[in-house]
Design a protein around this motif. Sequence first.
Motif, PDB file in Angstrom:
ATOM      1  N   PRO A   4       0.824  -1.211   0.000  1.00  0.00           N
ATOM      2  CA  PRO A   4       0.000   0.000   0.000  1.00  0.00           C
ATOM      3  C   PRO A   4       0.863   1.267   0.000  1.00  0.00           C
ATOM      4  N   GLU A   5       0.378   2.262  -0.721  1.00  0.00           N
ATOM      5  CA  GLU A   5       1.051   3.559  -0.745  1.00  0.00           C
ATOM      6  C   GLU A   5       0.374   4.458   0.284  1.00  0.00           C
ATOM      7  N   THR A   6       1.173   5.219   1.016  1.00  0.00           N
ATOM      8  CA  THR A   6       0.596   6.113   2.017  1.00  0.00           C
ATOM      9  C   THR A   6       0.301   7.464   1.376  1.00  0.00           C
TER      10      THR A   6
ATOM     11  N   GLN B 207       1.530  13.075   3.873  1.00  0.00           N
ATOM     12  CA  GLN B 207       1.244  13.548   5.226  1.00  0.00           C
ATOM     13  C   GLN B 207       2.490  14.243   5.758  1.00  0.00           C
TER      14      GLN B 207
ATOM     15  N   ASP C 197       6.138  16.241   2.848  1.00  0.00           N
ATOM     16  CA  ASP C 197       5.613  14.879   2.790  1.00  0.00           C
ATOM     17  C   ASP C 197       6.594  13.931   3.484  1.00  0.00           C
TER      18      ASP C 197
ATOM     19  N   ALA D 273       6.826  10.704   3.671  1.00  0.00           N
ATOM     20  CA  ALA D 273       7.339   9.591   2.869  1.00  0.00           C
ATOM     21  C   ALA D 273       8.433  10.080   1.918  1.00  0.00           C
TER      22      ALA D 273
ATOM     23  N   ASP E 198       6.642   0.192   6.326  1.00  0.00           N
ATOM     24  CA  ASP E 198       5.422   0.731   5.707  1.00  0.00           C
ATOM     25  C   ASP E 198       5.080   2.123   6.224  1.00  0.00           C
ATOM     26  N   ASP E 199       5.431   2.416   7.456  1.00  0.00           N
ATOM     27  CA  ASP E 199       5.053   3.683   8.090  1.00  0.00           C
ATOM     28  C   ASP E 199       6.125   4.737   7.822  1.00  0.00           C
ATOM     29  N   PRO E 200       5.788   5.827   7.112  1.00  0.00           N
ATOM     30  CA  PRO E 200       6.799   6.844   6.820  1.00  0.00           C
ATOM     31  C   PRO E 200       7.358   7.514   8.072  1.00  0.00           C
TER      32      PRO E 200
END
Length: 196
Positions: free
Chosen positions: A112-114, A117, A151, A153, A177-179
């Motif tokens: 999945p792409e975040t 944020q 951002d 990420a 997975d978590d930026p």
Amino acid sequence: MATVALPLFPLGAVLFPGGRVSLRVFEQRYLDLVARCSRSGEGFGICLIAAGEEVGEPAVPAGVGTEAVIVDFAQTDDGLLAITVEGRRRFRVAACGAQDDGLVVADVEWLPETPPQPPHAEHALLAVLLARILDKAGEEHSGVGKRELADAAWIGWRLAEWLPLENDERQALLELDDPHARLQALVERLPDFQAE
């Protein structure tokens, strides 16, 4: 999760989403791959080599990689094909095997792409650090705007490229997975880069 077949180009380097890498292509299996991808507009996967070498027998890829799309071609002075690829989506390798020509093909699941944020307050310094790095890097990076530097990420991917990390550290960052967890890991490494 459904898987899709994706040809792989195992490398001794890590490609991040939004990053670029130049490749010299001379083995027939990769010349054929580049020709197919050029005709179809499709990408291929780049994975850090977990075991083996870039040339010769098929290498064993790491479990997470990045889709690469060809954005430029050139011919080197010694007559080899040089391509520039850009990283797109991350994927997890579910299974892989080698074709008769030695090309590694994997069944992959797209990760999945975040959505964009902002970094947490404790990571705001990383955006400043990245802006300084890119400013010193030269004109080709001068187009970076406030949107990218806001951002989490994007900041994490670019710092993972620019900081002097080992490939296994880069791979670990790619797999997060978590930026915000990625930025935290980078913050914890910063003291190691300061001159004594």
